[in-house]
Design an enzyme around this catalytic site. Structure first.
Site, mmCIF file in Angstrom:
data_model
loop_
_atom_site.group_PDB
_atom_site.id
_atom_site.type_symbol
_atom_site.label_atom_id
_atom_site.label_comp_id
_atom_site.label_asym_id
_atom_site.label_seq_id
_atom_site.Cartn_x
_atom_site.Cartn_y
_atom_site.Cartn_z
ATOM 1 C CD GLU A 1 -0.887 0.968 3.445
ATOM 2 O OE1 GLU A 1 -1.898 0.680 4.060
ATOM 3 O OE2 GLU A 1 -0.308 2.072 3.547
ATOM 4 C CB CYS B 1 -1.979 -5.185 6.937
ATOM 5 S SG CYS B 1 -1.654 -3.600 7.710
ATOM 6 C CG HIS C 1 -1.934 -8.170 10.606
ATOM 7 N ND1 HIS C 1 -0.806 -7.820 9.913
ATOM 8 C CD2 HIS C 1 -2.556 -7.013 10.970
ATOM 9 C CE1 HIS C 1 -0.737 -6.500 9.843
ATOM 10 N NE2 HIS C 1 -1.781 -5.990 10.475
#
Lengths: 129, 340
Positions: free
Chosen positions: B76, B107, B231
């Protein structure tokens, strides 16, 4: 830097593509069209080895205008492991670890860019390993 | 979905430089710190492309440079809004007969790349592909995100299983909803987020839904896995979601890196996978679950087959011991936070 000139030479800048004489095996970077040792014109592309040793270095506190925001920058002469001598910037180099004889490896970093809207020029730099 | 792809090589790149969250807090609040101790900061001449190159170089060497037919890069923080990293990397690595594309899903762009390439390999469309997640994540100065938004890259070379691979990817699921937890509009330099809203309806809901979906499809349960990777937007969330799902500290610990590295967005779970593969043994099973704001979660089953065959390979945690701490002024200059 001129985008079209960069594009034409991008293999030299990002992959360290030089040349090799098919007749005598001599290697060159930057590439040549005629072998300086035997005069042969049978030349092929050859990717240089990416590891080497610092032969000499200097610290630029007043670098050229394209690099002035990054001062000081370190330039080094690197003897690649195939014997070829190349000039390059050192990346992530702390002054105390830059020494003649230090081992280095080529990586890709930003060289410079044409402002916020222009081309980003990527190319090899050497980091100490 | 059932997958039949193999990890032939893996690599991660974390920049040499760190800034402590105490230093960030000192500038904005006079004292304190963030949820993590430090975050990794890309140098002035690094971006998502150069870091992707570094991680991919390690993975390609480990995989012994197979003929790559697809390079997908999740990010990103692409250096160009229009001009793919996939094409630049294909030229740098000398693979031109390829699909070279960039992906974005906050993410989880990196695991999307793994999932898509695994699908192409499973279906026989390609034999080898390179999946990368790379980001120089940006947090608005003085925002909570500034403590964690970090830089890094992770890469895997994927191919068809042949018994000599490092690991097999056997299953993957994705769970996605429209959730406005975090976004960045065009031409905006920094993302916007909804603070505490990002926890329950976003991170926890999506990861838990994705992992439960995988358990339903496969019949696996937490105790079937030796390691679990979730994550890591901060040090707390992956531990909390792991506990809610029934995983133990021992399963989670080898992949936890946020405290020392921050959140490298698309690279986050791929860097953690590198740390886990470094310590895993043949026969081990790894559950990996990413999260991308917006929002979604990809979950994978990874079965370890063999140790890497690369004498030059240095384990990630060994490399992380060497770093240089920088101050807020240097960080501001390098990460374009100073307007002239």
């Amino acid at each position: 830097m001129i985008p079209i000139a960069y594009w034409r030479n991008r293999k030299l800048y990002t992959r360290l593509i030089g040349s090799r004489c098919k007749k005598c095996g001599a290697e060159y970077y930057p590439p040549v069209k005629v072998c300086k040792k035997c005069g042969s014109t049978e030349i092929e592309e050859k990717e240089m080895l990416k590891t080497g040793t610092i032969v000499s270095f200097t610290k630029l506190t007043e670098p050229p205008v394209d690099f002035k925001d990054y001062a000081p920058i370190y330039l080094a002469m690197i003897r690649l492991d195939n014997g070829i001598l190349v000039l390059g910037q050192l990346a992530d180099a702390e002054s105390e670890e830059i020494k003649i004889g230090a081992r280095v490896m080529a990586t890709i970093r930003k060289w410079t860019e044409d402002g916020q809207s222009g081309i980003i020029y990527y190319g090899y730099k050497f980091k100490i390993i | 979905m059932r997958l039949n792809s193999a990890i032939l090589g893996y690599g991660a790149y974390v920049p040499k430089y760190r800034i402590s969250t105490e230093e960030i807090a000192r500038i904005w609040f006079g004292e304190g710190s963030g949820p993590n101790r430090m975050k990794a900061v890309a140098s002035y001449d690094e971006d998502a492309l150069t870091m992707a190159y570094e991680a991919a170089s390690i993975a390609l060497k480990m995989a012994k440079y197979p003929e790559i037919e697809a390079i997908l890069v999740g990010s990103e923080s692409k250096p160009y809004a229009v001009k793919p990293m996939g094409s630049i990397l294909s030229d740098i690595f000398g693979f031109n007969k390829i699909l070279g594309v960039d992906l974005e899903f906050a993410c989880k762009g990196g695991t999307e790349a793994v999932q898509m390439i695994s699908g192409m390999i499973t279906s026989g469309v390609i034999k080898h592909g390179l999946a990368i997640g790379s980001d120089t994540a940006q947090g608005r100065p003085a925002d909570d995100l500034e403590y964690t938004a970090a830089s890094g890259a992770g890469a895997v070379v994927l191919g068809q299983p042949n018994g000599n691979e490092i690991a097999k990817i056997t299953h993957s699921v994705t769970f996605v909803t429209d959730t406005p937890d975090f976004w960045r509009r065009p031409k905006e330099h920094y993302p916007t987020h909804l603070g505490r809203f990002t926890g329950e309806p976003a991170y926890f809901t999506h990861i838990m839904s994705s992992v439960k979906l995988l358990f339903e499809e496969t019949g696996y349960k937490p105790s079937d896995f030796n390691y679990a990777i979730f994550h890591q937007p901060n040090p707390k969330f992956p531990v909390e979601v792991g506990k809610r799902l029934g995983f133990t500290d021992e399963q989670l610990k080898p992949g936890l890196l946020n405290d020392e590295l921050g959140n490298s967005y698309s690279a986050n779970t791929l860097v953690a996978l590198n740390a886990v593969l470094d310590v895993s043994k043949p026969g081990d099973k790894i559950l990996l679950s990413s999260f991308g704001s917006g929002a979604g979660s990809d979950t994978f089953v990874i079965e370890v087959v063999s140790k890497p065959d690369d004498d030059d390979y240095i384990p990630l945690r060994e490399k992380l011991k060497k770093y240089v701490e920088i101050d807020y002024a240097t960080y501001s200059k390098w990460r374009n936070k100073i307007i002239r």
